[in-house]
Design an enzyme around this catalytic site. Structure first.
Site, PDB file in Angstrom:
ATOM      1  N   LYS A  54     -63.906 -78.087  29.114  1.00  0.00           N
ATOM      2  CA  LYS A  54     -64.612 -76.994  28.105  1.00  0.00           C
ATOM      3  C   LYS A  54     -65.856 -77.130  28.703  1.00  0.00           C
ATOM      4  CE  LYS A  54     -59.867 -77.064  26.076  1.00  0.00           C
ATOM      5  NZ  LYS A  54     -59.388 -77.712  24.778  1.00  0.00           N
ATOM      6  N   GLN A  98     -60.888 -81.010  19.412  1.00  0.00           N
ATOM      7  CA  GLN A  98     -59.472 -81.461  20.214  1.00  0.00           C
ATOM      8  C   GLN A  98     -58.132 -82.176  19.743  1.00  0.00           C
ATOM      9  OE1 GLN A  98     -59.634 -80.276  23.646  1.00  0.00           O
ATOM     10  NE2 GLN A  98     -57.835 -81.092  24.034  1.00  0.00           N
ATOM     11  N   ASP A 121     -60.291 -71.834  18.246  1.00  0.00           N
ATOM     12  CA  ASP A 121     -58.791 -72.496  18.931  1.00  0.00           C
ATOM     13  C   ASP A 121     -57.826 -71.313  18.256  1.00  0.00           C
ATOM     14  OD1 ASP A 121     -58.522 -73.609  20.770  1.00  0.00           O
ATOM     15  OD2 ASP A 121     -59.214 -75.413  19.951  1.00  0.00           O
TER      16      ASP A 121
END
Ligand code: NAD
Length: 292
Positions: A54, A98, A121
């Site tokens: 990412k 994460q 997200d």
């Protein structure tokens, strides 16, 4: 029949080129560089790879990104304090925590603490609620990546029967909501299957579009697929091969199912690159939102 292979990497590369152009134009117009802060807690090797990928994708797109690496012993209070600091930092537009988190931390408490305007997200209840109502602020990255693949491949979705195997909050459930809503690459009739579904094969064989998000390697066999169906494999499973090395496989038995399906995504190189691409898109959206 041998299925057309849907090249998620090529589609993702083209989309990233377009995002890079829009990031550059945004920067020229506003003087603001979109900025993603990723938080990596503990030493899960797969998570470290995801975060690195990412980060690299951000760099290549002109998006600033930094990674906060925290030890596995980090407490929930400490992580909440870091999220609060990132929430307040005007230079940070997107926050990515994460998953999975170490056992002592409740992931829901952390994800709920990310301010909705920086929730790239799309995990915050406010953003999930907006998505359910058909007025999204951000689209969740993996479901949006799947939808973009269907758009780019010109798969007819409206009126089609989509069967999704998996009802997770990250993939199956939001994807079902997106595909059943009105709109482009949507308006489908959606069936969501899961571990308690009766006669799974009877249902999957009725799918025009079959989407597997299960987390079990090569779970979907050729006999579960209607001839001519489009098959999207979200799964990423690391398995050992006879030489002692490990490799990534999806939730679909690719070799067998590609003899039955009309089109299929490979693993790797299918949904995975699209997920990261949608994160880049969301970070640009978050930077725009920061100016409103
Ligand atoms: P999860 O474990 O949260 O959910 C799995 C779902 O599969 C559950 O809803 C469960 O009911 C269902 N399931 C399990 N066994 C089943 C069975 N025998 N029959 C029917 N349904 C069954 O997983 P997740 O987070 O949704 O991830 C699924 C897979 O997708 C994993 O391999 C994960 O690594 C992968 N993934 C990939 C990406 C990407 O970018 N490509 C992103 C997220 C997840």
């Amino acid at each position: 029949m041998s299925a057309r292979i849907i090249d998620g990497k090529a589609i993702a590369d083209a989309m990233r080129g377009d995002i890079a152009d829009r990031v550059s134009a945004f920067r020229q117009q506003t003087g603001v560089v979109p900025h993603l802060a990723a938080v990596l807690t503990g030493d899960d090797p797969a998570s470290a790879v995801y975060v690195r990928n990412k980060h690299l994708a951000c760099e290549r797109t002109g998006i600033d990104s930094d990674v906060l690496r925290l030890p596995a012993e980090t407490t929930q209070t400490e992580l909440l304090a870091i999220v609060a600091r990132l929430n307040a930092d005007r230079a940070v537009h997107g926050i990515l925590v994460q998953l999975p988190l170490p056992r002592q931390i409740d992931p829901q408490a952390i994800l709920d603490a990310v301010t909705p305007l920086k929730d790239v997200d799309c995990f915050h209840p406010e953003n999930v609620g907006r998505l359910m109502q058909g007025r999204p602020r951000f689209l969740p990255c993996t479901p949006a990546g799947v939808q973009q693949l269907l758009i780019h491949e010109q798969v007819p979705v409206a009126g089609s029967h989509v069967v999704i195997i998996g009802r997770s909050e990250i993939v199956g459930k939001p994807l079902a909501a997106m595909l059943m809503q009105k709109g482009p690459a949507a308006d489908a009739t959606v069936t969501v299957c899961h571990s308690r579904t009766r006669d799974l094969t009877g249902l999957t064989r009725t799918a025009d579009i079959l989407i597997a998000a299960i987390g079990v390697s090569e779970f979907v066999k050729a006999g579960m697929v209607k001839p001519g169906a489009v098959v999207i494999d979200v799964g990423i499973n690391r398995v050992g091969d006879p030489s002692g090395k490990s490799k990534l496989v999806g939730d679909v038995d690719f070799a067998a199912v590609s003899q039955v399906a009309s089109a299929i995504t490979p693993v790797p190189g299918g949904v995975g690159p699209m997920t990261i691409t949608m994160l880049l898109e969301n970070t640009l959206t978050a930077a725009r939102l920061s100016l409103q």
